[in-house]
Scaffold this active site. Structure first.
Site, PDB file in Angstrom:
ATOM      1  N   HIS A   1       0.848  -1.203   0.000  1.00 25.62           N
ATOM      2  CA  HIS A   1       0.000   0.000   0.000  1.00 25.62           C
ATOM      3  C   HIS A   1       0.879   1.247   0.000  1.00 25.62           C
ATOM      4  O   HIS A   1       2.080   1.180   0.247  1.00 25.62           O
ATOM      5  CB  HIS A   1      -0.814   0.087   1.298  1.00 25.62           C
ATOM      6  CG  HIS A   1      -1.680  -1.068   1.613  1.00 25.62           C
ATOM      7  ND1 HIS A   1      -3.049  -1.034   1.440  1.00 25.62           N
ATOM      8  CD2 HIS A   1      -1.396  -2.278   2.160  1.00 25.62           C
ATOM      9  CE1 HIS A   1      -3.570  -2.192   1.862  1.00 25.62           C
ATOM     10  NE2 HIS A   1      -2.591  -2.950   2.299  1.00 25.62           N
TER      11      HIS A   1
ATOM     12  N   GLU B   1       2.749  -0.886   4.322  1.00 24.65           N
ATOM     13  CA  GLU B   1       2.488   0.472   3.842  1.00 24.65           C
ATOM     14  C   GLU B   1       3.805   1.173   3.560  1.00 24.65           C
ATOM     15  O   GLU B   1       4.701   1.206   4.413  1.00 24.65           O
ATOM     16  CB  GLU B   1       1.732   1.278   4.910  1.00 24.65           C
ATOM     17  CG  GLU B   1       0.360   0.741   5.252  1.00 24.65           C
ATOM     18  CD  GLU B   1      -0.757   1.292   4.373  1.00 24.65           C
ATOM     19  OE1 GLU B   1      -0.471   2.133   3.486  1.00 24.65           O
ATOM     20  OE2 GLU B   1      -1.913   0.875   4.578  1.00 24.65           O
TER      21      GLU B   1
ATOM     22  N   HIS C   1      -2.560  -3.086  -3.312  1.00 25.61           N
ATOM     23  CA  HIS C   1      -3.949  -2.935  -2.850  1.00 25.61           C
ATOM     24  C   HIS C   1      -4.895  -2.815  -4.045  1.00 25.61           C
ATOM     25  O   HIS C   1      -6.008  -3.343  -4.035  1.00 25.61           O
ATOM     26  CB  HIS C   1      -4.046  -1.691  -1.949  1.00 25.61           C
ATOM     27  CG  HIS C   1      -5.234  -1.663  -1.064  1.00 25.61           C
ATOM     28  ND1 HIS C   1      -5.516  -0.608  -0.234  1.00 25.61           N
ATOM     29  CD2 HIS C   1      -6.231  -2.560  -0.874  1.00 25.61           C
ATOM     30  CE1 HIS C   1      -6.644  -0.869   0.436  1.00 25.61           C
ATOM     31  NE2 HIS C   1      -7.091  -2.040   0.058  1.00 25.61           N
TER      32      HIS C   1
ATOM     33  N   ASP D   1      -3.753   2.376  -4.726  1.00 27.62           N
ATOM     34  CA  ASP D   1      -2.374   2.299  -4.223  1.00 27.62           C
ATOM     35  C   ASP D   1      -1.789   0.893  -4.426  1.00 27.62           C
ATOM     36  O   ASP D   1      -2.556  -0.067  -4.500  1.00 27.62           O
ATOM     37  CB  ASP D   1      -2.320   2.728  -2.738  1.00 27.62           C
ATOM     38  CG  ASP D   1      -3.141   1.833  -1.808  1.00 27.62           C
ATOM     39  OD1 ASP D   1      -4.311   1.545  -2.123  1.00 27.62           O
ATOM     40  OD2 ASP D   1      -2.593   1.398  -0.775  1.00 27.62           O
TER      41      ASP D   1
HETATM   42 ZN   LIG Z   1      -4.075   0.587   0.586  1.00 33.76          ZN
END
Ligand SMILES: [Zn+2]
Length: 184
Positions: A34, A116, A155, A165
């Site tokens: 992400h 992330e 994602h 993303d």
């Molecule tokens: Zn995401």
């Protein structure tokens, strides 16, 4: 870098425990990549870490009012400087994927690890972020061998039409080059 199998934590990451997690119903066999930045497109603010821990100060920025109901988390966050923070032990389910599906199975949070990258869909990621991500992938694949390369996705791949993303700025071919040469 290694994973303590008892705690489910990376030994080299800073651990900030998030309340946004619960038990997994399935074994781990996937990684979801992400991006996030808070406020959007601002880096190094410290707000992402607070957001994932449920400690965002909603009055600090107008954008934060729009996300104040969200209870989300990820297992790992890689800052622009390559600093790795862990929020949820790997054996627990983090809340990063939302409504999602991959390879015939829904609810990817059940069986995935969420990573992330601090960034946006259209700003190039830092080389150190690719290097740290590749290190993490290699360690996670050693611990959870069901995570094959085909099961490392964005994602946007598991929630198409809803999520974009890590975005066009994420260079999957470069990641594969780094994976081929790194030896974590
Ligand atoms: Zn995401």
């Amino acid at each position: 870098m290694k994973i303590d199998q008892t705690t489910g934590l990376l030994d080299t990451a800073k651990y900030l425990p998030s309340p946004h997690c619960n038990e997994r119903p399935s074994d781990i066999d996937m990684i979801v990549v992400h991006n996030i930045s808070l406020p959007p497109a601002e880096f190094g603010t410290g707000w992402v870490e607070k957001f994932f821990c449920g400690k965002l100060d909603h009055s600090a920025h107008p954008y934060f009012e729009t996300i104040k109901e969200l209870k989300v988390s990820a297992h790992l966050f890689i800052s622009r400087l390559g600093v790795i923070t862990q929020f949820v032990p790997f054996q627990m389910r983090a809340w990063h994927a939302g409504v999602s599906g991959f390879d015939g199975k829904e609810n990817c949070n059940d069986f995935s690890i969420g990573i992330e990258l601090e960034g946006t869909d259209d700003s190039p990621y830092e080389t150190i972020q690719y290097q740290k991500l590749a290190d993490l992938i290699q360690i996670l694949q050693k611990t959870y061998p069901a995570i094959t390369r085909q099961r490392i996705v964005g994602h946007s791949d598991i929630a198409p039409g809803r999520k974009t993303d890590p975005g066009p700025s994420f260079d999957w071919r470069y990641l594969d080059c780094v994976l081929a040469t790194c030896s974590a």
